[in-house]
Design an enzyme around this catalytic site. Structure first.
Site, short mmCIF file in Angstrom:
data_model
loop_
_atom_site.label_atom_id
_atom_site.label_comp_id
_atom_site.label_asym_id
_atom_site.label_seq_id
_atom_site.Cartn_x
_atom_site.Cartn_y
_atom_site.Cartn_z
N PHE A 231 0.76 -1.30 -0.24
CA PHE A 231 0.32 0.04 0.18
C PHE A 231 0.76 1.34 0.33
CE2 PHE A 231 -2.58 -3.26 2.05
CZ PHE A 231 -3.65 -3.26 1.44
N ALA A 282 -2.66 -5.20 -3.45
CA ALA A 282 -2.33 -5.79 -2.35
C ALA A 282 -2.55 -7.57 -2.15
CB ALA A 282 -2.53 -4.95 -0.78
N ASP A 302 0.62 -0.77 5.33
CA ASP A 302 -0.19 0.54 6.35
C ASP A 302 -1.17 0.46 4.88
OD1 ASP A 302 -0.74 2.63 6.98
OD2 ASP A 302 0.91 4.10 5.75
N CYS A 342 -5.41 2.13 10.07
CA CYS A 342 -5.91 3.91 10.50
C CYS A 342 -7.02 3.65 10.55
CB CYS A 342 -5.62 4.70 9.58
SG CYS A 342 -6.44 3.93 7.87
#
Length: 401
Positions: A231, A282, A302, A342
């Site tokens: 990513f 990914a 990430d 996140c």
């Protein structure tokens, strides 16, 4: 002619506790709609918030269309979201970042944590990119842009108002220049490295400053190492790793535009010969690397938020398990995995448990040696857990024997 007094918003009995503890949000089910009907209020307008007895608690802006129907802007019920208040809050936020990051590349405003709920601003020297996530901030974004132009010599102020929160607020999605011309890209410096990032064709505000503190840790970990950045977007991790002494870096991303910027950023930092890219989803790209027998000394994952809402938790955790298991398979024995998330709804200890159980599932042992949260330009409001969203774990991966 006197200024029109703001409407009142009265809470049900006991619903003021969270506000008194420091939080800024009011949910629609906390409002006494018999005494103060929400539906009569105009989105973005200001109200005086009262407890069930009618005692003022502060000033807020409202949006009856949203589950979070009001956000407090001041504990003083007389204090409107005026130009003078905006100037003061912007000055408090920006002067703090300037002390930390003299190159003036940072998140200038982080919403509630900076007393400006619903507003995010990223700075790229003399270019500011803002996101007004709420009807209240949409109303004052032109004033904010004018302050940035007059007080901080902004060459351009761009409203990048394309986010899922705006849908919840009933607001349109658009990107346009509020001051100056719309640049195609921005340039920035982070951790000593120079980068370019696309603005119109990029993600969010163009760049992700939030992992800056975690990326600082790469230096001693990547010396003469083979690194995989999954990513990768524009290469924030991967290009920095090459700059810090990695011998070989692969940046994996599904966006061709992002990977073009990886090459540009590698060139800008004199490491073009060390950085290669892999254009793939990914999951598919990592499976391809595993199938080819590839192994890396450092693997960084990430991903975007797999858990955007609480109801996504089960599927999101399954996604984190899958991506971490693939990453662990790609780490050479004794190598390092940096696992980030996140997703605000995934606590740091739960992400660590994902890493632990993924390692156990494929018969690996992990040693945790560091963790990071969001960087200093993303401060946490101690009463609002939602402002603490970013986490990353640094683990050493060993074979069980």
């Amino acid at each position: 002619m006197s200024e029109q007094q703001p409407a009142r918003l009265r809470l049900k009995r006991g619903e003021e506790r969270r506000l008194r503890s420091g939080h800024l949000w009011i949910y629609s089910n906390e409002v006494d709609i018999d005494k103060t009907p929400l539906k009569n209020l105009e989105p973005g307008s200001e109200v005086v918030v009262e407890d069930h007895r009618g005692k003022p608690l502060g000033r807020a802006y409202v949006n009856p269309q949203s589950l979070i129907c009001a956000r407090l802007i001041s504990r003083n019920p007389e204090q409107a979201l005026s130009t003078s208040l905006l100037k003061k809050r912007l000055e408090q936020a920006i002067s703090f970042r300037d002390r930390l990051f003299p190159e003036q590349c940072y998140r200038a405003v982080f919403g509630e944590a900076d007393g400006l709920p619903g507003l995010v601003i990223d700075r790229y020297r003399d270019i500011f990119v803002l996101q007004a996530g709420t009807a209240g901030m949409e109303r004052v974004q032109e004033q904010v842009a004018h302050i940035l132009q007059t007080q901080y010599d902004a060459r351009a102020v761009i409203a990048r108002n394309e986010s899922s929160i705006r849908e919840l607020e009933g607001l349109p999605q658009y990107t346009r220049a509020l001051v100056g011309e719309m640049p195609q890209e921005v340039s920035l410096t982070e951790n000593g490295a120079d980068y370019f990032a696309p603005l119109e064709a990029g993600q969010k505000t163009g760049w992700f400053y939030d992992h800056r503190a975690a990326r600082r840790r790469l230096g001693p970990l990547v010396k003469d190492a083979r690194v995989l950045d999954v990513f990768a977007y524009c290469g924030a991790w991967g290009v920095l790793a090459a700059r810090e002494g990695a011998r070989d870096v692969v940046c994996l991303d599904s966006s061709e535009t992002a990977l073009e910027y990886v090459h540009r950023n590698a060139q800008a930092n004199g490491v073009a010969d060390k950085v290669q890219t892999l254009h793939a989803d990914a999951f598919a790209g990592m499976k391809e690397l595993i199938g080819a027998g590839e192994r890396f000394d450092v693997v960084i994952i990430d991903p975007p938020a797999f858990i955007k809402r609480r109801k996504d938790l089960k599927n999101g955790i399954a996604g984190y398990h899958a991506i971490n298991e693939l990453a662990l398979r790609l780490v050479a024995p004794g190598g390092i995995l940096v696992s980030a998330s996140c997703s605000m709804h995934l606590p740091a200890d739960q992400l660590l448990d994902v890493v632990r159980s993924s390692a156990r599932h494929i018969d690996r042992f992990v040693q945790v040696f560091a963790s990071e949260g969001q960087a200093e330009d993303h401060p946490v409001h101690p009463s609002i857990p939602e402002t603490r969203y970013l986490k990353s774990w640094f683990v050493r991966v060993l074979m069980n024997s």
